[in-house]
Scaffold this motif. Structure first.
Motif, short mmCIF file in Angstrom:
data_model
loop_
_atom_site.label_atom_id
_atom_site.label_comp_id
_atom_site.label_asym_id
_atom_site.label_seq_id
_atom_site.Cartn_x
_atom_site.Cartn_y
_atom_site.Cartn_z
N GLU A 133 41.76 -24.60 -24.31
CA GLU A 133 40.77 -24.98 -23.59
C GLU A 133 40.55 -24.30 -22.35
O GLU A 133 39.52 -23.64 -21.65
CB GLU A 133 40.66 -26.64 -23.53
N GLY A 134 41.78 -24.25 -21.64
CA GLY A 134 41.84 -23.26 -20.53
C GLY A 134 41.47 -21.91 -20.59
O GLY A 134 40.92 -21.38 -19.74
N PHE A 135 41.99 -21.51 -21.55
CA PHE A 135 41.77 -19.95 -21.89
C PHE A 135 40.00 -19.78 -22.17
O PHE A 135 39.51 -19.04 -21.52
CB PHE A 135 42.31 -19.65 -23.13
N VAL A 136 39.55 -20.71 -22.83
CA VAL A 136 37.87 -20.61 -22.99
C VAL A 136 37.22 -20.97 -21.56
O VAL A 136 36.35 -20.25 -21.34
CB VAL A 136 37.40 -21.67 -24.14
N GLN A 137 37.68 -21.96 -20.76
CA GLN A 137 37.21 -22.19 -19.82
C GLN A 137 37.15 -20.68 -18.71
O GLN A 137 36.39 -20.57 -18.06
CB GLN A 137 37.89 -23.14 -18.97
N GLY A 138 38.34 -20.22 -18.52
CA GLY A 138 38.86 -19.17 -17.96
C GLY A 138 37.98 -17.94 -18.09
O GLY A 138 37.32 -17.14 -17.60
N PHE A 139 37.69 -17.67 -19.71
CA PHE A 139 37.18 -16.30 -19.98
C PHE A 139 35.60 -16.78 -19.73
O PHE A 139 34.99 -15.69 -19.32
CB PHE A 139 37.06 -16.38 -21.69
N VAL A 140 34.96 -17.67 -20.24
CA VAL A 140 33.64 -18.04 -19.86
C VAL A 140 33.39 -18.14 -18.41
O VAL A 140 32.30 -17.58 -17.81
CB VAL A 140 33.09 -19.12 -20.42
N GLY A 141 34.24 -18.85 -17.82
CA GLY A 141 34.04 -18.83 -16.03
C GLY A 141 34.13 -17.36 -15.61
O GLY A 141 33.28 -17.04 -14.62
N PHE A 151 34.74 -6.20 -14.42
CA PHE A 151 34.51 -7.09 -15.46
C PHE A 151 35.79 -7.70 -16.07
O PHE A 151 36.04 -8.86 -16.30
CB PHE A 151 34.03 -6.18 -16.69
N PHE A 152 36.85 -6.69 -16.16
CA PHE A 152 38.28 -7.23 -16.51
C PHE A 152 38.89 -8.20 -15.54
O PHE A 152 39.49 -9.03 -15.87
CB PHE A 152 39.04 -6.17 -16.88
N GLY A 153 38.96 -7.69 -14.05
CA GLY A 153 39.39 -8.65 -13.20
C GLY A 153 38.71 -9.91 -13.17
O GLY A 153 39.65 -10.92 -13.18
N ASP A 154 37.37 -10.18 -13.44
CA ASP A 154 37.16 -11.47 -13.23
C ASP A 154 37.54 -12.14 -14.50
O ASP A 154 38.11 -13.49 -14.52
CB ASP A 154 35.56 -11.74 -13.22
N ILE A 155 37.40 -11.51 -15.62
CA ILE A 155 37.77 -12.40 -17.12
C ILE A 155 39.31 -12.60 -16.97
O ILE A 155 39.97 -13.71 -17.46
CB ILE A 155 37.25 -11.56 -18.17
N ALA A 156 40.22 -11.45 -16.70
CA ALA A 156 41.57 -11.64 -16.64
C ALA A 156 42.16 -12.86 -15.77
O ALA A 156 43.02 -13.76 -15.91
CB ALA A 156 42.39 -10.37 -15.96
N CYS A 157 41.55 -12.86 -14.44
CA CYS A 157 41.87 -13.94 -13.53
C CYS A 157 41.34 -15.41 -13.89
O CYS A 157 41.98 -16.26 -13.74
CB CYS A 157 41.03 -13.82 -11.89
N GLY A 158 40.21 -15.37 -14.81
CA GLY A 158 39.80 -16.59 -15.28
C GLY A 158 40.92 -17.04 -16.40
O GLY A 158 41.30 -18.14 -16.39
N ILE A 159 41.14 -16.27 -17.23
CA ILE A 159 42.05 -16.57 -18.34
C ILE A 159 43.41 -16.81 -17.81
O ILE A 159 43.98 -17.87 -18.27
CB ILE A 159 42.14 -15.37 -19.29
N ILE A 160 43.99 -16.17 -17.02
CA ILE A 160 45.10 -16.55 -16.34
C ILE A 160 45.33 -17.96 -15.55
O ILE A 160 46.10 -18.73 -15.90
CB ILE A 160 45.85 -15.37 -15.20
N PHE A 161 44.41 -17.94 -14.50
CA PHE A 161 44.37 -19.29 -14.00
C PHE A 161 44.07 -20.47 -14.86
O PHE A 161 44.71 -21.52 -14.79
CB PHE A 161 43.37 -19.27 -13.07
N GLY A 162 43.02 -20.38 -15.89
CA GLY A 162 42.92 -21.24 -16.93
C GLY A 162 44.12 -21.81 -17.62
O GLY A 162 44.25 -23.00 -17.72
#
Lengths: 283, 219
Positions: free
Chosen positions: A220-228, A259-270
Motif C-alpha cells: 500500500e505504501g508502494f502504491v501510495q508513493g508511486f501514485v503520489g 519523473f524518476f526523482g518524484d516516483i523514486a522518492c514517493g516509493i522509498i518514503f511510502g
C-alpha cells in the motif's frame, strides 16, 4: 506467504479503506510536489549562478594594429586562462547596437566606430575571483598590443559572497523541506496504519506471520508513493509550464530526472514509512 | 497440554497480574477460569497465547516452552490456539465469510481446501446462510458464533474464551455455551474465563478460581 497473496491483500486493504487511502495519497502527493517544486527552484538557481560565474571574464582592449594570433596564443599560455575570443571593433559595435536597440540614436552622434577591438578572456573556475583576475590581468597587460584591461575586481568577490550565501540558504531550506516532507509523509502513513490497529491485532491473534501483516502495508505504501510521485510530477510539469509561459520565458527542467526523482522518492518514503509504522505493532 | 509452574506476572508500577500460579490442564478438558473483575483471568489466557510474557515461572503449551519460544514461532503457536472475546473482535468492514476465511488465509492453505474448510465450519455453526452479512448486520450471539467459527476453522487444539457470554442475553449465552461444550466434546481443550459463578456451578466442570492474581480454589 506468496507475493501474489500479499499484493491481493494490499489491493483489498486499499479498496476497503478507500477514503483513508485517498486522504493519505493527497498528503503524500502535495508533500512530494512541494519537494519537487523546490528541487526545480534549486536546480534553476544553481544553473543561473553557474552561468553568472562563467560570465566572469577579462576584456583586453587592443592597440591598432595588433598581432591577434600571437597575442591569443601568448594569453592562452597564461596559467588559469581557459579560452580567448577575439571581438573586432565592428563586432563590438554590432553587439552594442543590439544591446541599445531602443536608444539607437545615441550611436548616431559618432561618425566613425569609436569601439576598439578586444579579446575576451575566459578563466578557469579557480581564477574567477578578485585575486585571480588581478594576477592574470597584470600578466596580460605586459603583452605587446594590449592597451587596457577591464574586469570585475572587488565586485566579483562580492558577487561570490552573495552566491555562496544564496546557495547555503537554499541548501538549508532544501534540508528543512526534505525533513518536513519525510516527517509529514511518515506521520500520515502512520496515522492510516494506526487507524487499522484492530485489524493488525486480529491478524496477530489468528497467527499471521510478521511478513503476512507487513507486506500488504508495504504494498500500500508502494502504491501510495508511486501514485503520489506521479501526481507530484504532473503538478510540477504544470507549474513549470506556467512559470515558463507567464514569468521566466526559459527554465531548466530535466523531464526524466524529475519523473524518476518524484516516483523514486514517493516509493522509498511510502515503503519505509509503512514499514516503520507497522513495525510498532509487530513488537 | 498446558502447564503453569510458579508463574507470576507483574505489570508496570508493581501491579500484580498473577502471583505464583501452578496448574496443569490435560488434553480434552473443559476448564472454567473464574474470579472477580481484575483477578487475572484475562492475563492467564494472554499468557497461554503469548500475548504477554510472565515475569517469573515456566509456561508450557502443547510441545512448546513459551519462555524459549522464538518470536518468529509465535504465529505457529497461535495457529493451534483459537481465541474468542467478549467484544468478538471482528473486522467490521468484512463479511462474515471474510472474517472467518481471514484466519485460514494467514496459513498457506490452498484455495480449494480453504473453501471446503470454511463451508464445513460455517455449516457446523449454522452460519452459512448469513455468510455475506457484515458483523453490524448480525445479533450479538451470531457475532460471537462468527468469532468461534474464526477460532475453529483451523481445528485448534485449544480454545480460549475470554468472557464469551459477557455481552449476550440468556438465550444467546446458552447457545454459545452449548457450542463450546460440543467443541470440547469433539476433543478440543477449552478454557473459558468468566465471572458468572452460577453458570460454572451448573455446568459441573473443573474450575480455576483467581482472586487478586492468586489461585485460591482449584477443583
Amino acid at each position: 506467504m506468496s507475493l501474489q497473496i500479499s499484493i491481493r491483500e494490499g489491493i483489498k486493504t486499499i479498496t476497503r479503506n478507500g477514503s483513508l487511502f485517498f486522504l493519505s495519497l493527497l498528503v503524500v502527493s502535495i508533500s512530494l510536489f512541494l519537494l519537487s517544486l523546490f528541487g526545480l527552484v534549486t536546480i534553476n538557481l544553481y544553473y543561473s549562478l553557474r552561468i553568472l560565474d562563467e560570465k566572469i571574464e577579462i576584456i583586453a582592449f587592443l592597440d591598432e594594429p595588433a598581432d591577434i594570433t600571437t597575442l591569443k596564443s601568448n594569453i592562452l599560455k597564461i596559467h588559469g586562462v581557459r579560452d580567448v575570443i577575439y571581438v573586432s571593433s565592428d563586432q563590438a559595435l554590432k553587439e552594442l547596437q543590439r544591446e541599445l536597440k531602443e536608444t539607437e540614436e545615441v550611436l548616431s552622434i559618432f561618425e566613425e566606430n569609436p569601439l576598439p577591438a578586444s579579446l575576451r578572456i575566459k578563466l578557469d573556475a579557480d581564477y574567477r575571483n578578485a585575486q585571480g583576475l588581478e594576477d592574470i590581468s597584470g600578466k596580460i597587460m605586459l603583452l605587446r598590443g594590449v592597451k587596457e584591461t577591464i574586469y570585475g575586481g572587488e565586485l566579483v568577490d562580492q558577487l561570490k559572497k552573495i552566491t555562496k550565501a544564496i546557495t547555503a540558504f537554499d541548501i538549508g531550506l532544501l534540508l528543512i523541506i526534505v525533513f518536513s516532507v519525510i516527517f509529514v509523509i511518515f506521520q500520515t502513513i502512520k496515522l492510516t496504519i494506526f487507524a487499522r490497529s484492530r485489524e493488525i491485532e486480529i491478524m496477530k491473534l489468528v497467527g499471521a506471520s510478521a511478513s503476512f501483516i507487513a507486506v500488504p502495508f508495504a504494498f500500500e505504501g508502494f502504491v501510495q508513493g508511486f501514485v503520489g510521485g506521479l501526481i507530484a510530477f504532473v503538478l510540477t510539469i504544470i507549474t513549470y509550464q506556467i512559470a515558463v509561459v507567464y514569468f521566466f520565458g526559459e527554465l531548466y527542467f530535466h523531464f526524466w530526472w524529475f519523473f524518476f526523482g518524484d516516483i523514486a522518492c514517493g516509493i522509498i518514503f511510502g515503503i519505509i514509512g509503512s514499514g516503520v509504522a507497522v513495525q510498532r505493532f509487530l513488537k | 497440554m498446558i502447564s503453569f509452574n510458579r508463574v507470576t506476572k507483574i505489570y508496570q508500577k508493581d501491579w500484580v497480574g498473577l502471583k505464583d500460579i501452578t496448574f496443569q490442564i490435560k488434553q480434552g478438558e473443559f476448564i472454567f477460569v473464574c474470579g472477580p473483575t481484575g483477578a487475572g483471568k484475562s492475563t492467564l489466557l494472554k499468557l497461554i497465547y503469548k500475548d504477554e510474557d510472565p515475569t517469573e515461572g515456566i509456561i508450557k503449551v502443547l510441545d512448546w516452552n513459551l519462555g524459549t519460544l522464538r518470536k518468529n514461532n509465535i504465529p505457529q503457536l497461535r495457529r493451534k490456539i483459537g481465541v474468542i472475546f467478549q467484544d468478538f473482535k471482528l473486522l467490521q468492514d468484512r463479511t462474515l465469510e471474510e472474517n472467518v476465511a481471514f484466519a485460514l488465509e494467514v496459513t498457506d492453505i490452498p484455495p480449494r481446501d480453504l473453501r471446503k474448510k470454511l463451508m464445513e465450519t460455517l455449516t457446523y455453526l449454522r452460519l452459512s446462510h448469513k455468510r455475506f452479512s457484515y458483523p453490524f448486520q448480525l445479533s450479538g450471539g451470531e457475532q460471537q458464533k462468527v468469532a468461534i467459527a474464526r477460532a475453529l476453522v483451523r481445528d485448534p487444539y485449544i480454545l480460549l474464551a475470554d468472557e464469551p457470554t459477557g455481552n449476550l442475553d440468556a438465550k444467546s449465552s446458552q447457545e454459545i455455551m452449548n457450542t463450546l461444550f460440543d467443541i470440547n466434546y469433539k476433543g478440543t481443550t477449552v478454557l473459558m474465563a468468566t465471572h458468572d459463578l452460577k453458570l460454572v456451578k451448573k455446568m459441573k466442570k473443573r474450575m480455576i478460581y483467581l482472586e487478586e492474581g492468586k489461585l485460591t480454589t482449584h477443583n
